[in-house]
Design a protein around this motif. Structure first.
Motif, mmCIF file in Angstrom:
data_model
loop_
_atom_site.group_PDB
_atom_site.id
_atom_site.type_symbol
_atom_site.label_atom_id
_atom_site.label_comp_id
_atom_site.label_asym_id
_atom_site.label_seq_id
_atom_site.Cartn_x
_atom_site.Cartn_y
_atom_site.Cartn_z
ATOM 1 N N PHE A 30 0.838 -1.200 0.000
ATOM 2 C CA PHE A 30 0.000 0.000 0.000
ATOM 3 C C PHE A 30 0.870 1.246 0.000
ATOM 4 C CE2 PHE A 30 -2.492 3.268 2.246
ATOM 5 C CZ PHE A 30 -3.554 3.359 1.363
ATOM 6 N N ARG B 49 1.533 4.078 -3.108
ATOM 7 C CA ARG B 49 1.370 5.515 -2.873
ATOM 8 C C ARG B 49 2.637 6.266 -3.246
ATOM 9 N NH1 ARG B 49 1.198 7.120 1.901
ATOM 10 N NH2 ARG B 49 0.220 9.067 1.382
ATOM 11 N N SER C 278 -4.493 4.914 8.954
ATOM 12 C CA SER C 278 -5.194 5.287 7.722
ATOM 13 C C SER C 278 -6.292 6.311 7.995
ATOM 14 C CB SER C 278 -5.767 4.053 7.027
ATOM 15 O OG SER C 278 -6.725 3.416 7.838
ATOM 16 N N GLU D 91 -7.086 8.073 4.735
ATOM 17 C CA GLU D 91 -7.006 7.021 3.726
ATOM 18 C C GLU D 91 -7.759 5.761 4.138
ATOM 19 O OE1 GLU D 91 -2.503 8.249 2.322
ATOM 20 O OE2 GLU D 91 -2.776 6.543 3.667
ATOM 21 N N LYS E 93 -9.603 4.048 1.340
ATOM 22 C CA LYS E 93 -8.634 3.618 0.333
ATOM 23 C C LYS E 93 -7.933 2.332 0.754
ATOM 24 C CE LYS E 93 -5.047 5.606 -2.559
ATOM 25 N NZ LYS E 93 -4.230 6.772 -2.831
ATOM 26 N N ILE E 94 -7.605 2.210 2.035
ATOM 27 C CA ILE E 94 -6.916 0.994 2.494
ATOM 28 C C ILE E 94 -7.912 -0.164 2.633
ATOM 29 C CG2 ILE E 94 -7.016 1.255 5.009
ATOM 30 C CD1 ILE E 94 -4.070 0.408 5.050
ATOM 31 N N LYS F 95 -10.537 -0.670 0.661
ATOM 32 C CA LYS F 95 -10.850 -1.118 -0.699
ATOM 33 C C LYS F 95 -9.610 -1.487 -1.506
ATOM 34 C CE LYS F 95 -15.012 1.644 -1.035
ATOM 35 N NZ LYS F 95 -15.721 2.677 -1.776
ATOM 36 N N PHE F 96 -8.460 -1.579 -0.854
ATOM 37 C CA PHE F 96 -7.184 -1.801 -1.541
ATOM 38 C C PHE F 96 -7.185 -3.090 -2.342
ATOM 39 C CE2 PHE F 96 -2.932 -3.662 -1.588
ATOM 40 C CZ PHE F 96 -2.258 -2.687 -2.270
#
Length: 99
Positions: free
Chosen positions: A11, A15, A69, A74, A77-78, A80-81
């Motif tokens: 992750f 980024r 996160s 985030e 975002k994490i 749904k990574f």
């Protein structure tokens, strides 16, 4: 557990963090791991009944990842990574270099 830390490393790598091992997810995960392991040793010493370390490590690591996160904005975002293939990452980097 190592797969979880690997997910955080990927992750951070996605980024575009230059030094992945110095990123906030890895550093805080190492602190959380040590805290979870210390908690496990303390509980085992106090209760005199062995318990699996994962009982303490998993909540510490998951809570850490969610807290970091959320603090960085985030969280979704994490959650749904999805890991990108190496080929798509290379193609993205080449495209960015061409621009």
């Amino acid at each position: 557990m190592m797969a979880f830390v690997d997910k955080e490393l990927v992750f951070e790598d996605d980024r575009e963090v230059c030094q992945v091992r110095n990123g906030p997810y890895f550093s805080s995960s190492m602190v959380a791991y040590v805290a979870g392991l210390f908690t496990c040793f303390v509980v085992n010493a106090v209760s005199h009944s062995p318990q699996p370390a994962l009982l303490y490590l998993v909540p510490f690591l998951l809570g850490n990842a969610l807290a970091v996160s959320a603090f960085r904005g985030e969280l979704m975002k994490i959650i749904k990574f999805e890991r990108q293939s190496q080929e798509s990452m290379v193609n993205r980097m080449k495209k960015e270099e061409a621009e």
